[in-house]
Design an enzyme around this catalytic site. Structure first.
Site, PDB file in Angstrom:
ATOM      1  CE1 TYR A  56      -3.109  18.270   0.600  1.00  0.00           C
ATOM      2  CE2 TYR A  56      -2.142  16.833   2.251  1.00  0.00           C
ATOM      3  CZ  TYR A  56      -3.249  17.408   1.676  1.00  0.00           C
ATOM      4  OH  TYR A  56      -4.500  17.122   2.158  1.00  0.00           O
TER       5      TYR A  56
ATOM      6  CG  ASN B  27     -11.624  18.778  -6.471  1.00  0.00           C
ATOM      7  OD1 ASN B  27     -11.900  19.130  -7.620  1.00  0.00           O
ATOM      8  ND2 ASN B  27     -11.506  17.522  -6.113  1.00  0.00           N
TER       9      ASN B  27
ATOM     10  CB  CYS C 167      -9.020  16.146  -3.698  1.00  0.00           C
ATOM     11  SG  CYS C 167     -10.713  15.978  -3.148  1.00  0.00           S
ATOM     12  CG  HIS C 168     -10.168  10.198  -2.487  1.00  0.00           C
ATOM     13  ND1 HIS C 168     -10.794  10.612  -3.640  1.00  0.00           N
ATOM     14  CD2 HIS C 168      -9.815   8.906  -2.684  1.00  0.00           C
ATOM     15  CE1 HIS C 168     -10.833   9.581  -4.488  1.00  0.00           C
ATOM     16  NE2 HIS C 168     -10.252   8.551  -3.945  1.00  0.00           N
TER      17      HIS C 168
ATOM     18  CD  GLU D  75      -9.690   5.223  -5.260  1.00  0.00           C
ATOM     19  OE1 GLU D  75      -8.487   5.516  -5.210  1.00  0.00           O
ATOM     20  OE2 GLU D  75     -10.579   5.989  -5.650  1.00  0.00           O
TER      21      GLU D  75
END
Length: 100
Positions: A37, A60, A68-69, A97
Site C-alpha cells: 500500500y 475497485n 488489487c490482489h 501467479e
DNA sequence: TTCCTGACGCTCG
DNA sequence: GCGAGCGCCAGGA
C-alpha cells in the site's frame, strides 16, 4: 484493456483523480509481482496516503483488470480483500501467479 | 462544512 | 520481539 481505457472508464464513472491514479498504479504492477500500500501511495505522489489507497482498492470497479490482489501490507501479510472469497481467494490468486 | 471511517504504517514502551 | 497508540489522507454522510 490498456491504461488509457481504464482511465477513461474511471472518468466516466466519476472517479476522482486520486482514485484513478491509485488504480492505474495498481494496474502497472507486473504479473507475478506484488506491491505494498505504501508503494502505491509513494508512486502516485502521496506517500502518506496509504490508508486512502486501501479505500480506493475496496471499491475497485475494474477487478481483475486492475489486480488489487497484488497489493499487500508492508509487513508481508495480505491485509484485506473485499471480493467474494476474501483473503483466502487473494492468497490463491497470488500463488497462481507465483507472486508469493 | 464538519465529523467519522477505513483493505495501513510507524514509533515507542 | 511484540502490542498499543497515534498519525496520515481521501471520501461519504
Amino acid at each position: 484493456m490498456d491504461e488509457r481505457g481504464i482511465r477513461k472508464r474511471l472518468v466516466q464513472k466519476g472517479f476522482t483523480d486520486f482514485q484513478i491514479k491509485v488504480l492505474i498504479a495498481t494496474y502497472r504492477i507486473p504479473k507475478g509481482k506484488t506491491a505494498t500500500y505504501k508503494d502505491i501511495a509513494k508512486r502516485i505522489g502521496h506517500p502518506h496516503a496509504y490508508r486512502a489507497v486501501g479505500s480506493v482498492l475496496k471499491i475497485n470497479p475494474l477487478a481483475p483488470t486492475v489486480p488489487c490482489h497484488r497489493v499487500i501490507k508492508s509487513d508481508g501479510s495480505l491485509g484485506n480483500f473485499s471480493s467474494p472469497g476474501g483473503t483466502r481467494r487473494k492468497m490463491q490468486m497470488l500463488k497462481a501467479e507465483r507472486a508469493i
